[in-house]
Design an enzyme around this catalytic site. Structure first.
Site, PDB file in Angstrom:
ATOM      1  N   HIS A 310     114.310  28.058  19.767  1.00 41.11           N
ATOM      2  CA  HIS A 310     115.464  27.450  20.459  1.00 41.11           C
ATOM      3  C   HIS A 310     116.203  28.530  21.241  1.00 41.11           C
ATOM      4  O   HIS A 310     116.281  29.676  20.794  1.00 41.11           O
ATOM      5  CB  HIS A 310     116.434  26.809  19.442  1.00 41.11           C
ATOM      6  N   ASP A 367     113.220  18.792  17.043  1.00 37.67           N
ATOM      7  CA  ASP A 367     112.037  17.973  17.352  1.00 37.67           C
ATOM      8  C   ASP A 367     110.930  18.075  16.326  1.00 37.67           C
ATOM      9  O   ASP A 367     109.954  17.321  16.396  1.00 37.67           O
ATOM     10  CB  ASP A 367     111.493  18.372  18.733  1.00 37.67           C
TER      11      ASP A 367
END
Ligand code: SDX
Length: 432
Positions: A310, A367
């Site tokens: 991320h 996700d």
């Protein structure tokens, strides 16, 4: 935002010193204010992909990437996922406060009142090819809403509230109609007696030959999954929504652009890519978890471990922790045993133990587990990012409104450093 008279940042260019203000957020995040840089120095900053650039100040969402915390309007994601419905959180993001009992009832009623699509929009779905990706249908149908409700284009200020309501309510109907189109099933209209998420599940799974009833445990889990995805400050798709809106384009057009940005596998499309990655491990006996880890580490291989890493989090994404628990709750409740979950947990453990991932602070993101939950509910893989878009819609709207109403509102127009050819004469005989 507090602007300190000092300290400032001192910049020396060609022997001249410039002082730039340092601004500080309520949680201590700080930035060098370069708004006067070009005017004072003639120079611009250079930060492709904006990894070091704050595009705005914002009251909406706070992420602490080092601690792995996430707040919407000051409330932690853990509290909101545990105690609120998705509609409560949508209201919070758009209005800035949680609804009281009366406001909640009124908002829910508005969602029901505006949940239908204009009947003429039904025919659009028949014009898509059968293999059309639902994200393409979603983006197209969202901007098409602006043709059926043109007041948002003609009188944006007077019609913003009804437009927000229409978008939040109708996105479910568009998503469910797209699914029914792909299945070749008759579309199912929204019902006035069902809550926001129950209505969506009913439109997705009810058919004339199976009297589907939304399961309360699954309805709560879907509320929580959508809450996890509701906003995430200045991510790629939110930036696109704001950039389009900054030109004065209407909210439907801005959201449609955000849907397209979310589709990418590096962004919201990762939830679909995670399942496809896990399925490839399951189906190919030569493709072990360790081999996938090695491919992800190989600089010569464009493959990335989807659902991992991320731009902001340097530790476990708090949403991934909650999504993992939701996944177990759904599977236990439904009595589902999914080998992909076993592979996902094996992959997570192997990556977290690997120095490559540790050194780069790569952890599961939102996700990694959401797709497994949607799969257990019976939602097909190519609909996962559509679910992400339904969840992210209130965040996009809140960010768009804050951009539109904020004092910092100017059209997005970054600068560049030109590295192309010097001026050259056009040879009149250039075409032989
Ligand atoms: C979302 O911004 C948001 O907030 C997004 C989001 C939201 O709610 O809106 O949180 C939703 O988009 C989550 C992310 C979903 N995407 C994926 O799961 C795709 C896989 N992840 C990567 O592509 C990547 O981690 C990104 C895109 C998420 C972040 O990319 P960055 O910040 O540009 O990081 P990077 O590519 O500069 O990586 C830094 C290093 C590199 O190695 P070195 O060059 O330093 O040797 O880490 C490596 C990268 O190669 N790396 C990975 C990796 N992610 C980063 N290596 C293998 N697998 C990965 N997943």
């Amino acid at each position: 935002m507090t602007e300190h008279t000092n300290p400032t940042a001192k910049l020396e260019i060609d022997g001249k010193t410039y002082e730039l203000p340092i601004i500080e957020g309520t949680q201590g995040d700080r930035a060098i204010d370069v708004r006067a840089l070009r005017q004072n120095t003639g120079l611009v900053t250079y930060d492709p992909s904006y990894g070091n650039t704050g595009s705005c100040t914002s009251n909406i969402t706070y992420i602490n990437g080092d601690k792995g915390t996430l707040w919407y309007r000051g409330y932690s994601i853990d509290d909101l996922a545990e105690h609120c419905t998705f509609l409560d959180v949508a209201y919070l993001l758009v209005h800035g406060f949680l609804p009281n009992r009366k406001e909640r009832a009124n908002f829910s009623q508005l969602m029901n009142t505006h949940s239908m699509l204009h009947e003429d929009m039904r025919h659009f779905f028949n014009l898509f090819p059968e293999h059309a990706h639902p994200m393409a249908m979603l983006s197209a149908m969202v901007v098409t809403l602006s043709t059926f409700y043109p007041e948002m284009v003609a009188n944006p200020d007077e019609s913003i509230d009804i437009t927000v309501t229409r978008l939040l309510s109708k996105i479910r109907t568009i998503a469910a109609f797209a699914y029914k189109k792909m299945k070749g099933h008759p579309i199912v209209y929204p019902r006035k007696d069902l809550s926001y998420c129950a209505n969506f599940l009913n439109m997705m799974f009810w058919t004339p030959v199976n009297d589907y009833k939304p399961d309360p445990v699954i309805v709560k889990a879907l509320n929580q999954l959508l809450i996890l995805q509701a906003d995430h400050e200045q991510n790629c798709s939110s930036t696109v929504v704001k950039a389009v809106g900054s030109s004065g384009a209407n909210l439907y057009a801005s959201i449609s652009a955000g849907v397209s940005a979310l589709w990418g596998p590096l962004h919201g499309g990762a939830n679909q890519a995670v399942i496809e990655m896990l399925e490839s491990i399951l189906s190919d006996p030569t493709l072990t978890v360790q081999k996938v880890i090695e491919r992800a580490k190989d600089k010569d291989d464009p493959f990335r471990l989807f659902g991992f890493g991320h731009r902001v989090y340097r530790t476990y994404d708090p949403r991934a922790k909650i999504a993992k628990k939701i996944c177990h709750t759904i599977m236990t409740h439904l009595g589902v045993k999914d080998s992909l979950l076993d592979i996902a947990q094996e992959l997570e453990a192997a990556a977290l133990a690997d120095p490559y991932f540790q050194q780069r602070h790569l952890y599961p993101n939102v996700d990694f587990y959401t797709g497994l939950s949607y799969r257990a509910i019976g939602i097909p893989t190519n609909m996962f990012t559509v679910l992400f878009a339904i969840g992210r819609l209130p965040g996009w709207i809140a960010q768009w409104l804050e951009m539109r109403d904020g004092t910092e509102h100017r059209i997005y127009r970054p600068r560049q450093i030109y590295v192309g050819p010097d001026q050259r004469k056009l040879d009149k005989n250039w075409i032989q």
